[in-house]
Each structure stands twice: as C-alpha cells, then as structure tokens.
Design a protein around this motif. Structure first.
Motif, PDB file in Angstrom:
ATOM      1  N   ASP A 189     -11.594   6.309  -5.441  1.00 11.91           N
ATOM      2  CA  ASP A 189     -12.042   5.025  -4.925  1.00 11.91           C
ATOM      3  C   ASP A 189     -11.917   5.088  -3.411  1.00 11.91           C
ATOM      4  O   ASP A 189     -11.779   6.178  -2.841  1.00 11.91           O
ATOM      5  CB  ASP A 189     -11.267   3.856  -5.552  1.00 11.91           C
ATOM      6  N   THR A 232      -8.900  -0.140 -12.423  1.00 13.37           N
ATOM      7  CA  THR A 232      -7.616   0.065 -11.766  1.00 13.37           C
ATOM      8  C   THR A 232      -7.802   0.991 -10.569  1.00 13.37           C
ATOM      9  O   THR A 232      -8.432   2.043 -10.699  1.00 13.37           O
ATOM     10  CB  THR A 232      -6.603   0.689 -12.738  1.00 13.37           C
ATOM     11  N   PRO A 233      -7.271   0.642  -9.404  1.00  9.30           N
ATOM     12  CA  PRO A 233      -7.379   1.558  -8.264  1.00  9.30           C
ATOM     13  C   PRO A 233      -6.766   2.919  -8.587  1.00  9.30           C
ATOM     14  O   PRO A 233      -5.816   3.021  -9.361  1.00  9.30           O
ATOM     15  CB  PRO A 233      -6.580   0.834  -7.164  1.00  9.30           C
ATOM     16  N   ARG A 237      -4.444   5.816  -8.076  1.00  9.59           N
ATOM     17  CA  ARG A 237      -3.139   5.938  -7.451  1.00  9.59           C
ATOM     18  C   ARG A 237      -2.642   7.383  -7.560  1.00  9.59           C
ATOM     19  O   ARG A 237      -3.015   8.115  -8.481  1.00  9.59           O
ATOM     20  CB  ARG A 237      -2.128   5.020  -8.140  1.00  9.59           C
ATOM     21  N   ASP A 258      -7.745   4.528 -14.558  1.00  9.29           N
ATOM     22  CA  ASP A 258      -8.492   3.376 -15.081  1.00  9.29           C
ATOM     23  C   ASP A 258      -7.924   2.904 -16.418  1.00  9.29           C
ATOM     24  O   ASP A 258      -8.650   2.606 -17.365  1.00  9.29           O
ATOM     25  CB  ASP A 258      -9.982   3.726 -15.226  1.00  9.29           C
ATOM     26  N   SER A 266      -0.954  -2.724  -8.577  1.00 10.87           N
ATOM     27  CA  SER A 266      -2.280  -2.619  -7.962  1.00 10.87           C
ATOM     28  C   SER A 266      -3.178  -3.744  -8.434  1.00 10.87           C
ATOM     29  O   SER A 266      -3.962  -4.307  -7.664  1.00 10.87           O
ATOM     30  CB  SER A 266      -2.905  -1.267  -8.300  1.00 10.87           C
ATOM     31  N   ARG A 267      -3.071  -4.108  -9.714  1.00 11.41           N
ATOM     32  CA  ARG A 267      -3.915  -5.193 -10.225  1.00 11.41           C
ATOM     33  C   ARG A 267      -3.541  -6.517  -9.580  1.00 11.41           C
ATOM     34  O   ARG A 267      -4.411  -7.346  -9.279  1.00 11.41           O
ATOM     35  CB  ARG A 267      -3.774  -5.264 -11.748  1.00 11.41           C
ATOM     36  N   SER A 289      -5.020  -6.523  -6.173  1.00 13.23           N
ATOM     37  CA  SER A 289      -6.481  -6.672  -6.237  1.00 13.23           C
ATOM     38  C   SER A 289      -6.861  -8.120  -6.557  1.00 13.23           C
ATOM     39  O   SER A 289      -7.866  -8.634  -6.072  1.00 13.23           O
ATOM     40  CB  SER A 289      -7.038  -5.722  -7.312  1.00 13.23           C
TER      41      SER A 289
END
Length: 397
Positions: A27, A237-238, A240, A307, A392-393, A396
C-alpha cells in the motif's frame, strides 16, 4: 543434489525447471514480499542477503521460503543450517530480484481471503509402518481482483519427495505438479510447503516419476480449487511489517540420543524400510553428537497479517500436528492461520516432548520439547500481528 542422505550423484539434467516466485503486498506505506524458491532449504545468510537487496528496490520487508524439494542443488541444508554455496546464493538472489521487479510492475488492487480443504489419500505419516492415509489440510490464500481470482498461494503440508534418491534431474517435485494443475492463463499460482516435517506421500504414491508428481498435483488441485471468491469484506487492512518472536532452543545432548536408541523398536515384518531410515538417522545423529555443540540455537518465528489473512513463518521442519496446534491455540481475534515452513532459515526438525524415537528426532539438532516452544512463539507473534491489524483499523477509521 540436496535432500537425501544416501544420494551420491550430482545434478545431471532438468526434469522440470526450478522456479523462484515472488508475490508483493503493498500500500502507500509499506511493501512486503513473499519469495518461494524451489530449493531444499534457505539459510539465514542468503535470506539476509536477499532482504538487503530487496530494500534497494523498494521492498521494506521480505520472507524467503523453500519448497523443500529434494530434487534441487544442495543449499547448505544441514541441521542448524550451514553456509549457502556461493553459486546457489548468487542465482537465488538474482532470480528473486527479477521476480520481485516483475511482481511490483504488475501490482494491482486486490483483496485476500483464505480457504482450507481437507485432501484425502494425498499423504500420511512417513515413518510409521501403518500405511493409512490422512486427510491433509491444504490452505490457500486467494487473491481476488474485482470478482476474478487472479492468484493463489497454496500451502501444502506434505514433503515434496515423490522423486527418489537415485533421481539426478532437478525438479520442483510435488509443488511443481500443484502449480501446473492449478495455473491458468489468467491466474498465477505459488505452491509453498507448510508443516510437513512428518508428512509425505511414502504410503500413498503409486510411482516415483513425473507422471505421479502430476497425478498427485492434480488430485490436490481438484479438491483445493476455490469455487467462489469472497469479496467486499470491508476496508482493506494496511500492510504492516511482520512481527518477530526470537526463540532460543537448547541443542540435543548425547544422553538424550542414548535414551532414544534404547527406546527404538527392533525391525519387524513389513517395516524394514522404516528401520533402515532410522538407522540412517542414527548415523547422522552420532555425527552431530561428536561435534559436542553447547551453545543454543537462536531462531526467529514471524507472523504477518495480509488483509486479514494471518501467515506464520517457521524456519524449520514443523510436524503437522504442531502446525494445527498453532491454529487452534490462537485466540479468535487472530482468525485462521496459514503456517509456512522452511522459511527465513533452516534449523531442521522440531520434535515435541512426546515424539517417539524416529528419523526426525534422531537428526534434529535440538532437544525434545522444542516444537512446543516454537508453537508458543508462533502464537505470540500472530497475536501481536493481530493487534497491529486492529490498531491500523482504528487509525484508518
């Protein structure tokens, strides 16, 4: 050639080409690459070398895994890992970079999901005289673009050892058969190896040539084929970086080997092959004991969330039962776990506290109970990666 202890010939020809596959997950903030090579093993030295080279082309984190094919050049696959032969390391690094650049050039918006299939009559416990086959759990990471399945990462917990020790032609063995059976013009396939330490096709294969490789590859593919992709599962999901748990394992001591020898059953009707394999393992174990290693082995067990698909990498030969324990021991928030073996180094077999004497316990460089220690570390790494996912979520959102 590597893999079989009683092999004497070097590479003579090519049965099917060895391949290096790279999948990138990226990403705006991070790019992770999974490298899967048709080799007997990858040692820490070549993994570090590839990771450094990958950073120079824009890959921030990277795993390198071997399929563990026994029809490949020797790569320093001794218990605990050895120095990778220079010519193998150089070609692996070069091929990894070529594949990584190609993967990066073709990156596209996609979503991931995982699927599990129980494949009957594929394989069984290799060093048990009882020839009954198991239902083998095969995990697939499904890559979907829109409504189309564009890629599969298939993780089979089976030793790719259909081809025999007297074969001197390089081949991807079972993993190549899986790739050929599942690939289509519009779908790429990567075939990796999971917790295959005690699982092989010894009691289920019907031959020892490429025809049998393709038969079993197709047998698995017919049952692992994703029927309907799962799409639209909320916000991606970013990407990581992987989480690493460092593990310290004690070397096996001569006294432990002596106990195992006393407990080893004598050969009986129908298990002469098993007895011969165990005697071969005993010779290897005695060679290790003569070195009198006292310092512990230090390895890294890693987990990455892709993800919502949690993947764990173990640098050794994990027994299938231990791979299943990693999945069952993780809390619900982690989700299903895909266990990848032979990744980011090579330690050897990882015996449990109650593993009965066998080839795997003989040639393992570490003490019994090491398998449980690695399982605990794998679960901790997966939990930490899941926490990163949740954090992360929240950011976001």
């Amino acid at each position: 050639m590597g893999g079989y202890a009683d092999r004497s010939d070097g590479v003579q020809n090519v049965l099917d080409p060895l391949e290096v596959h790279v999948v990138t997950f990226a990403d705006a903030g991070h790019r992770f690459a999974l490298v899967v090579a048709d080799l007997i093993c990858v040692n820490v030295d070549v993994v570090d070398r590839i990771r450094s080279a990958m950073r120079d082309i824009g890959v921030q984190s990277c795993w390198v895994a071997a399929t563990h094919t026994h029809a490949s050049p020797e790569a320093g696959c001794s218990p605990g890992g050895d120095a990778t032969p220079r010519h193998v390391a150089g070609r692996l690094e070069a091929a990894s970079l070529v594949a990584a650049r190609s993967a990066m050039a073709s990156e596209r918006a996609a979503r991931l999901s995982s699927a599990r299939t129980m494949v009957p009559k594929l394989a069984g416990h290799r060093n048990i005289a009882d020839p009954s086959a198991l239902d083998i759990p095969v995990d697939t990471i499904v890559v979907t673009a829109g409504i189309d399945v564009v890629g599969l990462v298939v993780v089979s917990p089976v030793h790719p050892t259909i081809l025999p020790a007297d074969n001197n032609h390089v081949s991807a063995d079972l993993n190549g058969g899986i790739r050929r059976a599942l690939s289509t013009p519009n779908r790429w396939v990567v075939a990796a190896t999971g917790a295959a330490g005690n699982i092989s096709t010894r009691h289920t294969r019907q031959g020892r040539g490429l025809d049998e490789v393709d038969r079993l590859g197709a047998w698995l593919a017919d049952r692992a084929e994703p029927v309907s992709p799962r799409v639209g599962r909320g916000t991606p999901t970013p990407v990581r970086p992987p989480v690493t748990q460092t593990v310290t394992l004690a070397p096996k001591q001569p006294a432990e080997l002596d106990v195992a020898v006393r407990q080893t059953p004598q050969p009986g009707v129908g298990n002469e092959r098993i007895h011969w394999v165990m005697q071969q393992g005993l010779r290897i174990a005695e060679e290790q004991a003569a070195r009198q290693r006292t310092e512990p082995y230090v390895i890294g067990v890693e987990a990455v969330d892709l993800d919502g698909v949690m993947v764990v990498a173990v640098p050794g030969e994990l027994f299938l039962e231990l791979g299943e324990t990693i999945r069952s021991a993780a809390p619900d928030e982690v989700g299903d776990i895909v266990v990848l073996g032979y990744a980011n180094g090579y330690l050897g077999y990882l015996p449990t506290r109650d593993t009965q004497p066998c080839y795997e316990t003989y040639v393992s460089p570490v003490t019994s109970g090491s398998g449980e220690i690695v399982v605990e570390a794998a679960v901790k790494a997966a939990v930490a990666a899941a926490r990163d996912r949740q954090h992360s979520r929240r950011i976001s959102a």
